[in-house]
Design a protein around this motif. Structure first.
Motif, PDB file in Angstrom:
ATOM      1  N   UNK A  61      27.749  34.776  41.270  1.00  0.00           N
ATOM      2  CA  UNK A  61      27.663  33.336  41.542  1.00  0.00           C
ATOM      3  C   UNK A  61      27.120  32.526  40.360  1.00  0.00           C
ATOM      4  N   UNK A  62      25.978  32.884  39.753  1.00  0.00           N
ATOM      5  CA  UNK A  62      25.453  32.037  38.677  1.00  0.00           C
ATOM      6  C   UNK A  62      26.013  32.346  37.293  1.00  0.00           C
ATOM      7  N   UNK A  63      26.664  33.492  37.118  1.00  0.00           N
ATOM      8  CA  UNK A  63      27.077  33.897  35.781  1.00  0.00           C
ATOM      9  C   UNK A  63      28.158  32.980  35.214  1.00  0.00           C
ATOM     10  N   UNK A  64      28.009  32.543  33.965  1.00  0.00           N
ATOM     11  CA  UNK A  64      28.968  31.615  33.357  1.00  0.00           C
ATOM     12  C   UNK A  64      30.122  32.336  32.675  1.00  0.00           C
ATOM     13  N   UNK A  65      30.773  33.239  33.398  1.00  0.00           N
ATOM     14  CA  UNK A  65      31.931  33.934  32.844  1.00  0.00           C
ATOM     15  C   UNK A  65      33.209  33.228  33.266  1.00  0.00           C
ATOM     16  N   UNK A  66      34.090  32.979  32.307  1.00  0.00           N
ATOM     17  CA  UNK A  66      35.385  32.412  32.642  1.00  0.00           C
ATOM     18  C   UNK A  66      36.283  33.517  33.203  1.00  0.00           C
ATOM     19  N   UNK A  67      37.442  33.130  33.691  1.00  0.00           N
ATOM     20  CA  UNK A  67      38.325  34.119  34.301  1.00  0.00           C
ATOM     21  C   UNK A  67      38.879  35.105  33.278  1.00  0.00           C
ATOM     22  N   UNK A  68      38.864  34.733  31.994  1.00  0.00           N
ATOM     23  CA  UNK A  68      39.292  35.694  30.974  1.00  0.00           C
ATOM     24  C   UNK A  68      38.220  36.749  30.743  1.00  0.00           C
ATOM     25  N   UNK A  69      36.947  36.350  30.863  1.00  0.00           N
ATOM     26  CA  UNK A  69      35.870  37.283  30.590  1.00  0.00           C
ATOM     27  C   UNK A  69      35.532  38.199  31.750  1.00  0.00           C
ATOM     28  N   UNK A  70      35.814  37.749  32.972  1.00  0.00           N
ATOM     29  CA  UNK A  70      35.433  38.546  34.123  1.00  0.00           C
ATOM     30  C   UNK A  70      36.282  39.808  34.240  1.00  0.00           C
ATOM     31  N   UNK A  71      37.505  39.802  33.719  1.00  0.00           N
ATOM     32  CA  UNK A  71      38.385  40.968  33.826  1.00  0.00           C
ATOM     33  C   UNK A  71      37.829  42.161  33.048  1.00  0.00           C
ATOM     34  N   UNK A  72      37.565  42.022  31.743  1.00  0.00           N
ATOM     35  CA  UNK A  72      36.985  43.170  31.031  1.00  0.00           C
ATOM     36  C   UNK A  72      35.578  43.514  31.493  1.00  0.00           C
ATOM     37  N   UNK A  73      34.803  42.492  31.910  1.00  0.00           N
ATOM     38  CA  UNK A  73      33.460  42.768  32.401  1.00  0.00           C
ATOM     39  C   UNK A  73      33.507  43.594  33.680  1.00  0.00           C
ATOM     40  N   UNK A  74      34.398  43.222  34.591  1.00  0.00           N
ATOM     41  CA  UNK A  74      34.550  43.968  35.842  1.00  0.00           C
ATOM     42  C   UNK A  74      35.088  45.368  35.578  1.00  0.00           C
ATOM     43  N   UNK A  75      35.991  45.484  34.613  1.00  0.00           N
ATOM     44  CA  UNK A  75      36.522  46.805  34.260  1.00  0.00           C
ATOM     45  C   UNK A  75      35.420  47.698  33.703  1.00  0.00           C
ATOM     46  N   UNK A  76      34.488  47.101  32.973  1.00  0.00           N
ATOM     47  CA  UNK A  76      33.353  47.864  32.473  1.00  0.00           C
ATOM     48  C   UNK A  76      32.469  48.363  33.605  1.00  0.00           C
ATOM     49  N   UNK A  77      32.274  47.542  34.628  1.00  0.00           N
ATOM     50  CA  UNK A  77      31.505  47.957  35.802  1.00  0.00           C
ATOM     51  C   UNK A  77      32.204  49.111  36.510  1.00  0.00           C
ATOM     52  N   UNK A  78      33.515  48.999  36.606  1.00  0.00           N
ATOM     53  CA  UNK A  78      34.299  50.065  37.246  1.00  0.00           C
ATOM     54  C   UNK A  78      34.162  51.368  36.471  1.00  0.00           C
ATOM     55  N   UNK A  79      34.149  51.264  35.149  1.00  0.00           N
ATOM     56  CA  UNK A  79      33.997  52.443  34.285  1.00  0.00           C
ATOM     57  C   UNK A  79      32.649  53.107  34.512  1.00  0.00           C
ATOM     58  N   UNK A  80      31.629  52.302  34.851  1.00  0.00           N
ATOM     59  CA  UNK A  80      30.289  52.838  35.070  1.00  0.00           C
ATOM     60  C   UNK A  80      30.082  53.343  36.493  1.00  0.00           C
ATOM     61  N   UNK A  81      31.128  53.304  37.311  1.00  0.00           N
ATOM     62  CA  UNK A  81      31.043  53.909  38.627  1.00  0.00           C
ATOM     63  C   UNK A  81      30.975  52.946  39.784  1.00  0.00           C
TER      64      UNK A  81
END
Length: 365
Positions: A61-81
């Motif tokens: 909710x508060x994070x200032x990530x645009x829709x371009x940045x959330x994709x690789x960020x979310x993929x990184x979370x997925x990579x971490x389990x």
């Protein structure tokens, strides 16, 4: 000529109203960047922890990530389990709102919508994530691997890796001064480069709506009920618009008779989805997840929109009246100074540097 003058007056009025709050939003985003540990989200969402979907919905909710940045960020979370549900929740709540868009919501809409918007983003993200985990599919081989440290696809060439503020992992340092400096450099440099252009585009579109659309357009042709919300879903889902840029458009539509619920549907569906994001979700998380992702956003946003209309009706409030009152008041020195500063910050991205190119390398369109 009169129409052109009226159009640019509308652009200027929106800038005057929004700029102080946009700058404040950037400032708070810089504080989050500088003082929030870089691995904070990953530590709480990695390893498929219990309650990860709730945390993912809340952290986004508060994070200032645009829709371009959330994709690789979310993929990184997925990579971490992180589970597919938590990853999906993060991908929805993060672009739907943020500290910058919350600030501009107060400026251009009203206090009720300022509160409702992040709450609705949390609910829609929580719903989607819960459904994804409730209906799992077998993992497929051959998925693109993502490095958890910089959230950039490992298959990209070095010069193609994401380098924009939405994906930046520059360390903030140890001292207060170092953290503050890094945060402000991110907020008024990289973050402005990421969303500044889209904010101006959103304002230009909002001015078109204000200038050319009849005041009673929605009452005369669409109505303020379910049909208008379904229309906002069909407009918002394929459209690329960030949370901040969607706000002036929603405010302009509200002035033309769009209900508060209809405005909320656009504010949720527009930033959370676009054709590129849907494609990436299908490739990285699976087609079933992509279907749940889009369907849950559409259905949940409409349900929340109906609930918001009910709340406004019960309280006897009108978002139109609030916005109209805001537009009629006189602007002071702060508004003019903030507008000049914002235009300077955005304008310098196009002078002597290829600021827009690094956004495209991150998947922005």
């Amino acid at each position: 000529m009169e129409i052109a003058i009226q159009y640019f007056k509308e652009v200027w009025e929106i800038l005057l109203e929004a700029s102080p709050y946009v700058l404040f939003g950037f400032f708070v985003a810089g504080l989050l960047k500088g003082f929030l540990p870089a691995d904070f989200v990953a530590r709480h969402l990695g390893n498929n922890k219990k309650g990860a979907v709730v945390k993912a919905s809340m952290f986004g909710v508060p994070l200032p990530l645009c829709s371009c940045g959330v994709i690789p960020a979310a993929a990184g979370l997925r990579q971490q389990g992180a589970s597919k549900g938590a990853t999906t929740s993060f991908m929805i709540s993060t672009p739907e709102t943020g500290v910058d868009s919350i600030a501009i919501t107060y400026a251009l809409l009203d206090p009720i919508m300022t509160i409702v918007r992040p709450v609705a983003a949390f609910i829609s993200a929580l719903t989607a994530g819960t459904l994804v985990d409730a209906f799992p599919e077998k993992p497929k081989q051959g998925k693109v691997a993502f490095t958890p440290l910089n959230f950039a696809p490992t298959t990209l060439k070095k010069e193609e890796a994401c380098t924009s503020g939405c994906c930046s992992s520059k360390p903030a340092g140890k001292t207060f001064k170092d953290k503050f400096t890094v945060g402000m450099q991110f907020a008024f440099g990289e973050l402005v480069a990421d969303i500044g252009k889209w904010l101006l585009i959103g304002i230009l579109i909002a001015a078109v709506v204000s200038t050319f659309l009849p005041v009673t357009f929605f009452q005369d042709y669409v109505g303020d009920g379910l049909l208008s919300m379904i229309l906002m879903v069909f407009i918002g889902v394929p459209m690329y618009v960030c949370a901040t840029a969607s706000t002036p458009i929603a405010a302009a539509l509200a002035l033309k008779g769009l209900s508060p619920g209809g405005a909320l549907v656009f504010l949720l569906a527009g930033p959370a989805t676009n054709a590129a994001t849907i494609t990436v979700v299908a490739q990285t998380l699976g087609k079933r997840v992509a279907f749940i992702y889009v369907t849950s956003i559409a259905v949940t946003s409409v349900i929340l929109g109906l609930a918001v209309n009910w709340v406004y009706a019960k309280l006897g409030l009108s978002v139109f009246a609030w916005i109209n009152d805001v537009e009629t008041h006189q602007h002071g020195f702060v508004a003019y100074a903030a507008t000049i500063i914002l235009l300077f910050l955005v304008g310098r991205q196009f002078v002597g540097r290829s600021g827009h190119q690094h956004s495209e390398s991150c998947g922005c369109h």
